[in-house]
Design an enzyme around this catalytic site. Structure first.
Site, short mmCIF file in Angstrom:
data_model
loop_
_atom_site.label_atom_id
_atom_site.label_comp_id
_atom_site.label_asym_id
_atom_site.label_seq_id
_atom_site.Cartn_x
_atom_site.Cartn_y
_atom_site.Cartn_z
N CYS A 31 3.63 10.91 5.99
CA CYS A 31 3.90 10.19 4.70
C CYS A 31 3.25 10.65 3.71
CB CYS A 31 3.78 8.62 5.28
SG CYS A 31 1.87 8.10 5.08
N TYR A 48 -5.05 5.94 2.47
CA TYR A 48 -4.20 6.37 3.58
C TYR A 48 -2.79 5.51 3.52
CZ TYR A 48 -4.85 1.43 4.86
OH TYR A 48 -5.09 0.08 4.95
N CYS A 49 -1.95 5.83 4.39
CA CYS A 49 -0.45 5.23 4.44
C CYS A 49 -0.39 5.10 5.90
CB CYS A 49 0.49 6.02 3.43
SG CYS A 49 0.82 7.72 3.74
N SER A 50 1.04 5.45 6.24
CA SER A 50 1.72 5.45 7.55
C SER A 50 1.18 6.48 8.53
CB SER A 50 3.10 4.81 7.72
OG SER A 50 3.22 3.77 6.73
#
Lengths: 148, 165
Positions: free
Chosen positions: B125, B119-121
């Site tokens: 993203c 995962y990221c933001s």
């Protein structure tokens, strides 16, 4: 005196039109990134940020166009005033919670812009323009038969 | 000054409604995807160049919770700074910016059979997707991308690790 008021009215109107047409169109260009900026305020649940992101820029653009065309000026001003109040409230909440975020006011792609204090100050300026524009519009349209 | 308010107020409502309707119409697919959880992180240049037969599969919030409960490993693709500020509880930091350095260690420590969630933001993203591609290339078989990322996890009130934000 009357002429100065008319001139000042058009100046306020065009400044507001430029600000909101610009703000709306840059955000329309990158709705997903703007949703991220809205999410950074941490006021809404995840998916709802997308709802704000797909509607707000279009409302901003529409009111900007109406101001530019000098049509339905007071409904447009009322909308801008309402939106700006909401923005200010959100920024105050950001300051209270000490979040370090970009306000997302304009270009969602352009990194860290102004601080929350700066954005708040800018919103105060916009509110002054809105009130001034409303007042001048009412004054200058007095006596005109049909205001459009 | 406010004498015409009776006329102005309805016009204001119509104006706002028109703007919203316009935006919703143009972006209806995005909104539908967001609310049904079908949004997937956008593959960036790295993913398109990879030529992998299989790309990482998207995972929704509920799936991620189940995967975590059943022993999956959650991997954070964001910068170390953001990781320190707050991350999904139990997540391993594997920043895309310094992936060449950290990936070999990760590969040594984590068996290829484990399920991995990146995962990221959130909000489009690309790092979680790119990291997923790299992990597939490194030999991991079950790699998922959690598009909602940290914002969706945090907003759902799920356990968060790291400092105060």
């Amino acid at each position: 005196m009357k002429r100065l008021e008319v001139w000042l009215y058009h100046l306020c109107r065009l400044i507001l039109a430029a600000v909101f047409i610009y703000a709306g169109s840059v955000k329309m260009n990158d709705v997903v990134a703007f949703a991220g900026h809205v999410a950074a305020y941490q006021l809404l649940p995840y998916s709802s940020n997308y709802l704000v992101a797909v509607t707000l820029p279009y409302v901003e653009f529409l009111v900007g166009m109406l101001l530019l065309l000098n049509s339905r000026v007071r409904p447009a001003l009322l909308t801008i005033g309402g939106m700006t109040l909401v923005f200010m409230l959100a920024l105050v909440l950001v300051l209270l919670r000490d979040l370090n975020i970009d306000c997302g006011c304009f270009d969602p792609g352009g990194g860290q812009g102004v601080s929350a204090w700066g954005a708040l100050l800018r919103d105060v300026g916009l509110m002054v323009l809105v009130v001034l524009c409303w007042w001048l519009r009412t004054r200058t349209s007095d006596g005109e038969s049909a205001e459009r | 000054m406010f004498a015409d308010l009776k006329r102005i107020l309805p016009e204001t409502c119509v104006l706002i409604a028109l703007g919203c309707l316009f935006g919703l119409t143009i972006n209806h697919q995005l909104v539908l995807d967001a609310f049904s959880g079908r949004l997937t992180a956008q593959p960036s240049a790295i993913a398109e160049e990879s030529g992998l037969a299989a790309l990482p599969m998207p995972a929704m919030l509920d799936e991620v919770r189940q995967l975590v409960a059943s022993g999956g490993i959650v991997v954070d693709a964001r910068s170390p700074d953001l990781y320190t500020l707050g991350h999904i509880s139990g997540a391993v930091s594997l920043p895309m910016a310094e992936i060449e350095v950290s990936l070999p260690d990760f590969v040594q420590q984590v068996a290829k059979e484990r399920t991995i969630v990146t995962y990221c933001s959130g909000f489009g993203c690309p790092d979680s997707f790119d990291l997923g591609v790299l992990l597939l290339e490194a030999g991991y078989r079950d790699v998922r991308v959690f598009e909602g990322g940290f914002p969706e996890w945090r907003d759902a009130g799920l356990p968060v690790g790291g400092g105060e934000q």
